[in-house]
Design a protein around this motif. Structure first.
Motif, mmCIF file in Angstrom:
data_model
loop_
_atom_site.group_PDB
_atom_site.id
_atom_site.type_symbol
_atom_site.label_atom_id
_atom_site.label_comp_id
_atom_site.label_asym_id
_atom_site.label_seq_id
_atom_site.Cartn_x
_atom_site.Cartn_y
_atom_site.Cartn_z
ATOM 1 N N GLY A 1 0.824 -1.198 0.000
ATOM 2 C CA GLY A 1 0.000 0.000 0.000
ATOM 3 C C GLY A 1 0.859 1.249 0.000
ATOM 4 N N ILE A 2 0.328 2.281 0.634
ATOM 5 C CA ILE A 2 1.054 3.538 0.760
ATOM 6 C C ILE A 2 0.969 4.005 2.211
ATOM 7 C CG2 ILE A 2 0.772 4.309 -1.627
ATOM 8 C CD1 ILE A 2 -1.541 6.112 -0.661
ATOM 9 N N VAL A 3 1.927 4.810 2.585
ATOM 10 C CA VAL A 3 1.897 5.449 3.889
ATOM 11 C C VAL A 3 2.015 6.956 3.647
ATOM 12 C CG1 VAL A 3 4.391 5.160 4.282
ATOM 13 C CG2 VAL A 3 2.877 5.520 6.227
ATOM 14 N N VAL A 4 1.151 7.702 4.303
ATOM 15 C CA VAL A 4 1.158 9.155 4.184
ATOM 16 C C VAL A 4 1.704 9.729 5.483
ATOM 17 C CG1 VAL A 4 -0.239 11.229 3.837
ATOM 18 C CG2 VAL A 4 -0.819 9.105 2.632
ATOM 19 N N VAL A 5 2.673 10.615 5.350
ATOM 20 C CA VAL A 5 3.241 11.309 6.499
ATOM 21 C C VAL A 5 2.809 12.763 6.382
ATOM 22 C CG1 VAL A 5 5.339 11.848 7.779
ATOM 23 C CG2 VAL A 5 5.220 9.742 6.419
ATOM 24 N N TRP A 6 2.136 13.271 7.418
ATOM 25 C CA TRP A 6 1.494 14.579 7.373
ATOM 26 C C TRP A 6 1.954 15.442 8.538
ATOM 27 C CZ3 TRP A 6 -1.379 17.812 4.591
ATOM 28 C CH2 TRP A 6 -2.102 18.808 5.245
ATOM 29 N N CYS A 7 2.309 16.679 8.257
ATOM 30 C CA CYS A 7 2.686 17.670 9.252
ATOM 31 C C CYS A 7 1.584 18.720 9.306
ATOM 32 C CB CYS A 7 4.012 18.313 8.841
ATOM 33 S SG CYS A 7 4.388 19.858 9.657
ATOM 34 N N ALA A 8 0.970 18.880 10.470
ATOM 35 C CA ALA A 8 -0.159 19.806 10.601
ATOM 36 C C ALA A 8 0.300 21.172 11.112
ATOM 37 C CB ALA A 8 -1.207 19.207 11.530
ATOM 38 N N HIS A 9 1.348 21.700 10.511
ATOM 39 C CA HIS A 9 1.891 22.998 10.919
ATOM 40 C C HIS A 9 2.194 23.836 9.679
ATOM 41 C CE1 HIS A 9 2.294 21.559 15.028
ATOM 42 N NE2 HIS A 9 2.837 20.460 14.532
ATOM 43 N N THR A 10 2.166 25.153 9.819
ATOM 44 C CA THR A 10 2.403 26.036 8.673
ATOM 45 C C THR A 10 3.821 26.580 8.602
ATOM 46 O OG1 THR A 10 1.621 27.975 9.891
ATOM 47 C CG2 THR A 10 -0.015 26.739 8.595
ATOM 48 N N THR A 11 4.662 26.230 9.577
ATOM 49 C CA THR A 11 6.062 26.667 9.533
ATOM 50 C C THR A 11 7.001 25.467 9.679
ATOM 51 O OG1 THR A 11 6.056 27.189 11.905
ATOM 52 C CG2 THR A 11 5.608 29.013 10.361
ATOM 53 N N ALA A 12 6.533 24.310 9.247
ATOM 54 C CA ALA A 12 7.326 23.084 9.254
ATOM 55 C C ALA A 12 6.921 22.287 8.019
ATOM 56 C CB ALA A 12 7.073 22.289 10.530
ATOM 57 N N GLY A 13 7.597 21.180 7.764
ATOM 58 C CA GLY A 13 7.271 20.391 6.587
ATOM 59 C C GLY A 13 7.773 18.970 6.694
ATOM 60 N N ILE A 14 7.587 18.224 5.624
ATOM 61 C CA ILE A 14 8.037 16.836 5.503
ATOM 62 C C ILE A 14 8.765 16.718 4.166
ATOM 63 C CG2 ILE A 14 7.347 14.415 5.323
ATOM 64 C CD1 ILE A 14 6.678 15.528 8.078
ATOM 65 N N THR A 15 9.902 16.035 4.182
ATOM 66 C CA THR A 15 10.608 15.779 2.926
ATOM 67 C C THR A 15 11.263 14.408 2.960
ATOM 68 O OG1 THR A 15 12.060 16.782 1.253
ATOM 69 C CG2 THR A 15 12.886 16.766 3.517
#
Length: 132
Positions: free
Chosen positions: A34-48
């Motif tokens: 399948g897939i795994v989603v990694v989510w950051c719920a902030h507006t001054t941070a991120g995921i890469t």
């Protein structure tokens, strides 16, 4: 499976390797494909996703982002963190990674990073496994 919430304490600005927590979440789910989603719920941070073998890559990326998105006195946002908002938008707040046989399909040098641009803070990110 419900999304799993993780809490981390971040420094002022850094990329924190979260590959292990994502990998373990997939393994614990029992899903094989399948897939795994990694989510950051902030507006001054991120995921890469980027190289995890040489720590100089993170140093260089932070330097490059600072050059591309410097703090400017012309910014009007009252909190004074407009550069962090720009970096977050440029990096994005989520990544989707496929997995097969219960294992992430990351390249040999790839890792998953939580990107902090406005710390230190207590932050959350979510990992959602989607079987299929």
């Amino acid at each position: 499976m419900e999304a799993k919430k993780f809490t981390i304490h971040t420094p002022r600005e850094d990329f924190i390797n979260i590959t292990r927590s994502v990998r373990e979440t997939v393994e614990q789910s029992g899903a094989q494909s399948g897939i795994v989603v990694v989510w950051c719920a902030h507006t001054t941070a991120g995921i890469t996703v980027n190289e995890n073998a040489d720590p100089d890559v993170v140093t260089d990326m932070l330097y490059g982002l600072e050059q591309a998105y410097p703090d400017r006195r012309e910014f009007r946002h009252m909190e004074g963190n407009s550069a962090a908002h720009l970096k977050s938008s440029a990096m994005g707040v989520s990544k989707t990674i496929p997995f097969e046989q219960g294992k992430l399909l990351l390249g040999i040098w790839q890792g998953i990073y939580f990107c902090e641009f406005d710390g230190p803070r207590t932050r959350q990110y979510y990992v959602k496994v989607i079987e299929g």
